[in-house]
Design a protein around this motif. Structure first.
Motif, short mmCIF file in Angstrom:
data_model
loop_
_atom_site.label_atom_id
_atom_site.label_comp_id
_atom_site.label_asym_id
_atom_site.label_seq_id
_atom_site.Cartn_x
_atom_site.Cartn_y
_atom_site.Cartn_z
N PHE A 112 0.78 -1.24 0.00
CA PHE A 112 0.00 0.00 0.00
C PHE A 112 0.82 1.30 0.00
O PHE A 112 0.59 2.17 -0.84
CB PHE A 112 -1.02 0.03 1.14
CG PHE A 112 -1.84 1.27 1.13
CD1 PHE A 112 -2.83 1.45 0.18
CD2 PHE A 112 -1.55 2.31 2.00
CE1 PHE A 112 -3.55 2.62 0.12
CE2 PHE A 112 -2.27 3.49 1.94
CZ PHE A 112 -3.27 3.65 1.00
N TRP B 178 0.61 4.20 -2.70
CA TRP B 178 0.27 5.57 -2.31
C TRP B 178 1.29 6.56 -2.85
O TRP B 178 0.94 7.66 -3.29
CB TRP B 178 0.21 5.64 -0.78
CG TRP B 178 -0.37 6.92 -0.30
CD1 TRP B 178 0.29 7.94 0.29
CD2 TRP B 178 -1.73 7.31 -0.41
NE1 TRP B 178 -0.58 8.97 0.56
CE2 TRP B 178 -1.83 8.60 0.13
CE3 TRP B 178 -2.87 6.71 -0.93
CZ2 TRP B 178 -3.04 9.30 0.18
CZ3 TRP B 178 -4.06 7.41 -0.88
CH2 TRP B 178 -4.14 8.67 -0.33
N MET B 179 2.54 6.15 -2.82
CA MET B 179 3.61 6.99 -3.39
C MET B 179 3.29 7.30 -4.85
O MET B 179 3.40 8.44 -5.30
CB MET B 179 4.93 6.20 -3.28
CG MET B 179 6.16 6.96 -3.68
SD MET B 179 7.60 5.87 -3.64
CE MET B 179 7.68 5.48 -1.94
N ILE C 164 0.20 9.82 -5.19
CA ILE C 164 0.51 11.24 -4.97
C ILE C 164 1.49 11.76 -6.01
O ILE C 164 1.37 12.88 -6.48
CB ILE C 164 1.06 11.45 -3.54
CG1 ILE C 164 0.06 10.96 -2.50
CG2 ILE C 164 1.38 12.93 -3.29
CD1 ILE C 164 -1.25 11.68 -2.48
N ALA D 233 -3.24 16.37 -3.65
CA ALA D 233 -2.51 15.73 -2.56
C ALA D 233 -3.00 16.19 -1.20
O ALA D 233 -2.88 15.46 -0.23
CB ALA D 233 -1.01 16.00 -2.70
N SER E 185 -6.20 17.29 -0.64
CA SER E 185 -7.66 17.37 -0.61
C SER E 185 -8.23 16.32 0.34
O SER E 185 -7.60 15.30 0.62
CB SER E 185 -8.23 17.16 -2.02
OG SER E 185 -7.88 15.89 -2.48
N VAL E 186 -9.41 16.63 0.85
CA VAL E 186 -10.11 15.69 1.73
C VAL E 186 -11.47 15.41 1.11
O VAL E 186 -12.19 16.36 0.80
CB VAL E 186 -10.31 16.29 3.14
CG1 VAL E 186 -11.06 15.32 4.03
CG2 VAL E 186 -8.97 16.68 3.75
N PRO E 187 -11.88 14.16 0.89
CA PRO E 187 -11.10 12.94 1.10
C PRO E 187 -9.92 12.82 0.14
O PRO E 187 -9.96 13.40 -0.93
CB PRO E 187 -12.13 11.83 0.84
CG PRO E 187 -13.12 12.43 -0.09
CD PRO E 187 -13.21 13.88 0.31
N PRO E 188 -8.90 12.07 0.55
CA PRO E 188 -7.71 11.93 -0.30
C PRO E 188 -8.03 11.17 -1.58
O PRO E 188 -8.97 10.38 -1.61
CB PRO E 188 -6.75 11.12 0.57
CG PRO E 188 -7.38 10.97 1.90
CD PRO E 188 -8.83 11.28 1.78
N PHE F 13 -7.68 8.29 -4.35
CA PHE F 13 -7.26 6.90 -4.18
C PHE F 13 -6.71 6.27 -5.46
O PHE F 13 -6.19 5.16 -5.43
CB PHE F 13 -8.41 6.06 -3.64
CG PHE F 13 -8.60 6.24 -2.17
CD1 PHE F 13 -7.77 5.57 -1.28
CD2 PHE F 13 -9.55 7.10 -1.68
CE1 PHE F 13 -7.90 5.76 0.08
CE2 PHE F 13 -9.70 7.30 -0.31
CZ PHE F 13 -8.87 6.62 0.57
#
Lengths: 276, 318
Positions: free
Chosen positions: A23, A27-28, A31, A39, A41-44, A46
Motif C-alpha cells: 500500500f 500511495w507513493m 501522490i 494531494a 484534498s479531503v477525502p484523499p 485513491f
C-alpha cells in the motif's frame, strides 16, 4: 486436518499482509502522479492521476534539489562499496573456509565480535574529525571509505564457501600446481557466485539507503539521493507531488534489483538465517 | 579421510617433477597467502573500526566548545550526561519507540511466518511481497508515512475520523508521534522477520507435528509446545538484531521532522542517535557526543541482555 494446509483465516491474513506491504508504495505512486491540490484534498485521492511524467521532469529540472546529482552520487557510492565488500569478503571467506593457518579461529571470532558493535553510531565523531583533517568532507570519498569493509560479508562468505567449495576441490587444484590466488579465481569464485550475488545485492541496498553518515559528512550541494529527498522535503515541505516524485525516483533502482533478483534475495535471507 | 589418499599420492609425484625454485614459492604461497587474503579486511577494520572506537573513548574524556577550546574533563561528560534532561528524554523516547515497535512486530512476524509455513500456491510471490518493504528506501518510506500522518489531509486521520475518532496531531504530541514512527519501523521489518522465522520453522522436523496431531494436540497447542520452543535460536537472532536496530533508530524520526535531528518542537521523538548527531554536529561538542555514544552502547548491551534472558524463557520448561 493436516497442520500444513492453510485455513481461511490464514489465507485472509496473508492477503492482508500482501496488501499492507504494497500500500505505501501504491500511495507513493498516487501522490506522485497527481497535482498538489489533489494531494492535500479531503477525502484523499485513491487512484493515480496523469501527472507522473510532469512531476518527475519538474524534480529533475529543479536547480535547488540536485536530484540527478544525488542519483548519480548514490549510484557511484553504492557500486564502489559493493565491489569492494564482495572482493574483500570472498578473499577472506575463502581463507577462513578452505585454508589452514595459525590464529584462524581467533581471527574469525574477531570478525563476529565486530558485527555486534554499532560502528556507525560509535565511531561517528572520530570518523568525522578524520574526514575534516583530510579535507574530504563534502566529497564522496568520505562516504565510501568507512564502508569498504563489512564483517557480515566476511561471515556470510565464510559460511557460503565452506558449503560450496569442498576441501578436496582445493587440494586437487593445489596438486595440479595452482597457486592460492589462482585457486581463488578459478575454483572458488565460480562456485560461490550465488553467495556473492546475495551479498552484493544486500550491500548495494544498504548503501543506497544509508542516511545518517551522508547527512553528517556531505552538504546539500553534493548529496546522495537520500539527502536530496531530505532537502526536497525541507525546502518544499508543502509541495507533496514534487517530494513524492523524487521519492518514487529514489526507489526505482531498488525495485529493479528486487524484481530481477527477488528469488535469490528471499532464498539467501532464509539460508543465512538458518546458518547464523 | 579416505578421499585424501589419491590426491596426496598424485601431489607427491608432482613435487618431484617440479624445479627447485618453484618449491620455495609454493611453500610461501601456502604459509603466507592466507594472511594476505584476510588482511584487507583487518587493515580496513583497524582504520575505520578500531581507530574510531578507541578515539571515541578518548574524545569522550575531553570538553570541546564552540570556540574550539579543548579541555580534559575526565568523566565529566558522562556525569553531565547522566544529569542532562535532554539526554534522558532521548533515552525514554528511544526505549519507548523500541518497545512500541518491537512487541507487535515480533507477534505479527510469528503469526505471519506460521501462515507462510503452510502449503501455499504462489508461495514465492507472497514471500517476495512481504519482503518488498525492506527493499524500499527508509527515507522514502518515512516521507510517505509522514504524509499519511498529516493532520489535516492525511489518510490516517481521514480513516480515523470516519470511525468517529478526533483528529490527532501526530507530530506534535509525544505518544502519537511514537506510534507513527513505530508503524514505519514495523511496516519495514515485520515481513523480513517473518521470513527469518519461517526459515527457522522449516528446520523443525515435520514428524514432530504429526506425532503431536496423533496424540490429539490442537494446532494452537502445537504452536506453543513445538514451534515456539524449537524456534528459540532463531528468535534470539531476530530479537538481538531488532534490539540493535531499534535502539539506534535515526532515519525515520529524522525524516518525520523534515530531516531535522531535534525530533519535534519539544524533542518529543528525538532518539539517542539523533541526540549524538545534534551534540556532535550542530553544537560541535565532540566530547559530549562521544560520551553519549558510549552510553548508547551500554544501553544496547543492557537491552540485548534483557531480551536474551526473556527469549530463553519462552516456551521453556519451568
Amino acid at each position: 486436518m493436516n497442520n500444513f494446509s492453510p485455513t481461511l483465516a490464514t489465507r485472509l491474513m496473508l492477503a492482508l499482509a500482501v496488501l499492507l506491504s504494497a500500500f505505501p508504495l501504491y500511495w507513493m505512486l498516487v501522490i506522485a502522479s497527481r497535482t498538489n491540490a489533489d494531494a492535500v484534498s479531503v477525502p484523499p485521492p485513491f487512484l493515480p492521476g496523469g501527472n507522473l511524467g510532469d512531476n518527475i521532469v519538474a524534480v529533475l529540472n529543479n536547480e535547488d534539489a540536485k536530484f540527478l546529482l544525488g542519483l548519480t552520487n548514490s549510484f557511484i557510492v553504492s557500486s564502489i562499496v559493493t565491489v569492494s565488500v564482495v572482493i574483500i569478503s570472498t578473499l577472506a571467506g575463502f581463507a577462513f573456509a578452505n585454508l589452514s593457518f595459525k590464529g584462524r579461529n581467533l581471527l574469525l571470532v574477531l570478525v563476529l565480535l565486530t558485527m555486534a558493535v554499532p560502528l556507525q553510531q560509535m565511531g561517528v565523531v572520530p570518523l568525522y574529525r578524520l574526514m575534516v583533517s583530510l579535507e574530504w568532507t563534502g566529497t564522496l570519498k568520505a562516504v565510501i571509505l568507512p564502508y569498504l569493509l563489512n564483517g557480515f560479508g566476511v561471515f556470510l562468505m565464510t559460511q557460503y564457501t565452506r558449503q560450496a567449495v569442498p576441501m578436496e576441490l582445493v587440494e586437487a587444484a593445489r596438486v595440479d600446481g595452482a597457486a592460492t590466488l589462482r585457486i581463488w579465481w578459478n575454483v572458488v569464485l565460480p562456485a560461490v557466485r550465488p553467495g556473492m550475488a546475495v551479498l552484493g545485492i544486500n550491500t548495494f541496498m544498504l548503501m543506497w539507503n544509508d542516511f545518517m553518515w551522508p547527512l553528517i559528512v556531505l552538504t546539500p550541494d553534493n548529496p546522495t539521493v537520500q539527502i536530496a529527498i531530505t532537502s526536497l522535503n525541507a525546502r518544499f515541505s508543502t509541495n507533496y507531488t514534487l517530494i513524492f516524485a523524487g521519492t518514487a525516483l529514489s526507489i526505482i533502482p531498488l525495485i529493479a534489483v528486487f524484481v530481477a533478483f527477488g528469488r535469490q534475495i528471499v532464498g539467501g535471507l532464509m539460508e543465512g538465517a538458518v546458518k547464523a | 579421510m579416505s578421499l585424501d589418499t589419491l590426491p596426496r599420492a598424485a601431489r607427491n609425484n608432482h613435487r618431484r617433477a617440479r624445479p627447485p625454485g618453484h618449491r620455495w614459492r609454493s611453500r610461501f604461497d601456502v604459509k603466507a597467502m592466507p594472511y594476505a587474503l584476510v588482511s584487507p579486511y583487518f587493515l580496513l577494520f583497524a582504520a575505520f573500526g578500531l581507530f574510531p572506537l578507541a578515539f571515541t573513548l578518548y574524545y569522550s574524556l575531553y570538553d570541546y566548545d564552540l570556540a574550539g577550546t579543548v579541555e580534559w574533563t575526565g568523566l565529566g561528560n558522562y556525569t553531565a550526561l547522566l544529569g542532562d534532561e535532554d539526554f534522558w528524554n532521548a533515552v525514554v523516547n528511544t526505549v519507548g519507540m523500541f518497545i512500541l515497535a518491537t512487541v507487535p512486530q515480533m507477534i505479527l512476524a510469528l503469526l505471519l511466518a506460521n501462515a507462510l509455513n503452510k502449503r501455499l500456491k504462489l508461495r514465492l510471490a507472497i514471500r517476495m511481497s512481504v519482503l518488498l518493504p525492506l527493499v524500499t528506501s527508509v527515507v522514502a518510506v518515512a516521507v510517505v508515512f509522514t504524509q499519511l500522518y498529516a493532520r489535516d489531509w492525511g489518510l490516517v486521520n481521514w480513516v480515523l475520523s470516519g470511525l468517529g475518532v478526533d483528529k490527532t496531531n501526530w507530530r506534535a504530541e509525544r505518544i502519537p508521534s511514537w506510534i507513527a514512527i513505530a508503524t514505519m519501523v514495523d511496516w519495514r521489518w515485520t515481513g523480513y522477520n517473518a521470513i527469518i522465522f519461517l526459515a527457522g520453522m522449516q528446520t523443525i522436523p515435520r514428524d514432530l507435528y504429526e506425532a503431536a496431531a496423533i496424540d490429539g494436540a490442537s494446532r494452537r497447542r502445537q504452536f506453543w509446545q513445538i514451534t515456539l520452543p524449537m524456534l528459540r535460536p532463531t528468535m534470539i537472532f531476530v530479537v538481538l538484531n531488532s534490539t540493535i536496530g531499534g535502539l539506534t533508530l535515526f532515519s525515520e524520526p529524522t525524516t518525520f521532522y523534515n530531516g531535522n535531528v531535534d525530533g519535534g518542537s519539544q524533542g518529543q521523538f528525538q532518539t539517542v542517535a539523533m541526540f549524538i548527531v545534534k551534540q556532535g554536529f550542530r553544537e560541535f561538542d565532540y566530547g559530549y557526543a562521544a560520551a553519549a555514544a558510549w552510553l548508547l552502547f551500554l544501553l544496547i548491551l543492557i537491552g540485548a541482555a534483557i531480551n536474551f534472558l526473556f527469549v530463553r524463557r519462552i516456551g521453556g520448561t519451568r
